[in-house]
Design an enzyme around this catalytic site. Structure first.
Site: not given
Length: 431
Positions: A77, A221, A241, A243, A279, A367
């Site tokens: 993200g 989120q 994102s 995860h 890549t 965060c």
């Protein structure tokens, strides 16, 4: 409540990260072992990898209401937000100054509650390119002030639109490429990570496009938790994102429509439409596609039960702790997201005490943990700094049982009582 349920740690921090399912791991494994070729290689193994990458791109797009060629794979993200905010702003700034000259003062509009990945990207544009960053206020439930958004966009309207050489034929005055406004971009989150409030993205896009300004949505989120229909909402860029919905960390995507100009922030081999060199991680792309599809299917079957257990949890906490206040919109919020403030207490102390009681939750954005700062989101919502520092967030992806709700409420009641007693017992100088 069973003895096992009481003894087990209860993980209520899904907004920070989720576990990776066995299905996702098994789907990734062939592309980490046997089928590991570079998808840009021209030999047969490379072509196989390219086909798998293409299939993952199509699956991800379908589950987000987008088209396969909208999808740009990234490392998560943060990178997606950086590419959207910096990349779109730099591209449109160059076009704007080509038309109107260097005297034009470009702007970026963000909400006052954006994640640092968006807010600091906008601030970077201000520091290095002189772009004015305007933060749109929110109300006490974290809803963006739509009238303020409209006023700020109107202030950016340019009366001299030149000869139209940069406009895109057939897209009309609402085109994301129409250079009729000195605002480079509007960037807002779909659902707030700290208080769970969901914003009216389709209405925001309509207002911004009426002024010829593209819209980026931080959906980090929200992805996998509520339905996302990028093209139906007519947004120009959207970040996710992995995860947050069950992939290994370090995977994400930016969905970017072809009509939207963007300047790459990475230089290299020109992968991902030349916008994100490096890549491609084929196994990671597979993980994103599988995990999002799994999450969307679970959401469809669990949404109501998840929202109902969220509401029961919020009611139970308010019942056992009269000082507690729900933060965010009590109804128009993520289904597995309950957030509170506890005036007179420390959110971090409460977090530590609950952890000792087997309840794993968060005091706000993952965060920002460890900074001991009042959450900017709550300050923007009108809370004082001491009250904002008492924030607590509980997030989950599986509906809570009545026993789990009671367990959490009892733990909060005990923690609040213990911390209040400790505070009152401390010497005045230590408080």
């Amino acid at each position: 409540m069973s003895g096992n349920e009481a003894a087990d740690e209860l993980y209520l921090d899904a907004a920070s990260t989720e576990p990776v399912s066995r299905d996702v791991i098994e789907a990734m494994m062939p592309f980490l072992t046997e089928a590991y070729a570079n998808p840009l290689s021209v030999h047969q193994p490379g072509k196989t990898a390219a086909r798998v990458l293409s299939a993952a791109r199509a699956s991800l797009a379908a589950d987000l209401g987008a088209r396969p060629d909208d999808v740009i794979f990234t490392s998560g993200g943060t990178e997606s937000d950086n590419l959207a905010v910096k990349g779109i702003a730099m591209a449109r700034m160059r076009m704007l100054r080509d038309r109107y000259g260097e005297s034009v003062k470009p702007r970026i509009l963000i909400s006052a509650i954006e994640h640092p990945a968006v807010a600091q990207s906008a601030d970077w544009m201000e520091r290095w390119f002189g772009v004015e960053v305007v933060r749109i206020r929110v109300d006490e439930q974290a809803h963006i002030d739509m009238a303020a958004l409209e006023r700020e966009l109107a202030q950016g309207d340019m009366t001299d639109i030149g000869n139209g050489e940069h406009e895109t034929a057939g897209q009309g005055s609402g085109s994301a490429l129409a250079l009729t406004n000195r605002t480079l971009l509007v960037s807002v989150m779909l659902a707030n990570n700290e208080v769970g409030t969901i914003e009216p993205i389709d209405e925001i896009a309509r207002i911004a496009h009426a002024h010829g300004v593209p819209v980026h949505v931080d959906a980090v989120q929200a992805a996998g938790q509520i339905p996302i229909r990028m093209r139906d909402w007519d947004v120009d860029a959207l970040s996710i994102s992995g995860h947050k919905f069950g992939t290994p960390k370090g995977l994400g995507a930016l969905l970017l429509r072809g009509r939207t100009p963007v300047e790459p922030v990475l230089s290299g081999g020109g992968q991902e439409r030349g916008l994100r060199s490096g890549t491609q991680n084929v196994a990671g792309a597979v993980a994103l596609a599988i995990a999002l599809h799994e999450s969307n299917e679970r959401m469809a079957g669990r949404y109501r039960a998840l929202a109902e257990s969220r509401d029961r949890l919020m009611d139970a906490v308010l019942r056992v702790e009269p000082r507690a206040q729900v933060t965010g919109d009590p109804k128009r919020r993520l289904p597995g997201h309950a957030s509170f403030v506890f005036p007179g207490l420390s959110g971090e102390a409460l977090l530590v005490d609950l952890d000792a009681r087997g309840i794993a939750c968060s005091s706000g954005s993952a965060c920002a943990l460890g900074r001991h700062e009042a959450p900017a989101t709550l300050l923007a919502m009108g809370f004082t700094a001491p009250v904002a520092k008492s924030a607590l967030r509980m997030t989950f992806r599986t509906p809570l049982t009545p026993g789990q709700v009671n367990r959490v409420a009892a733990a909060i009641e005990e923690s609040c009582h213990s911390l209040t007693h400790a505070h009152l017992s401390a010497p005045a100088g230590a408080r």
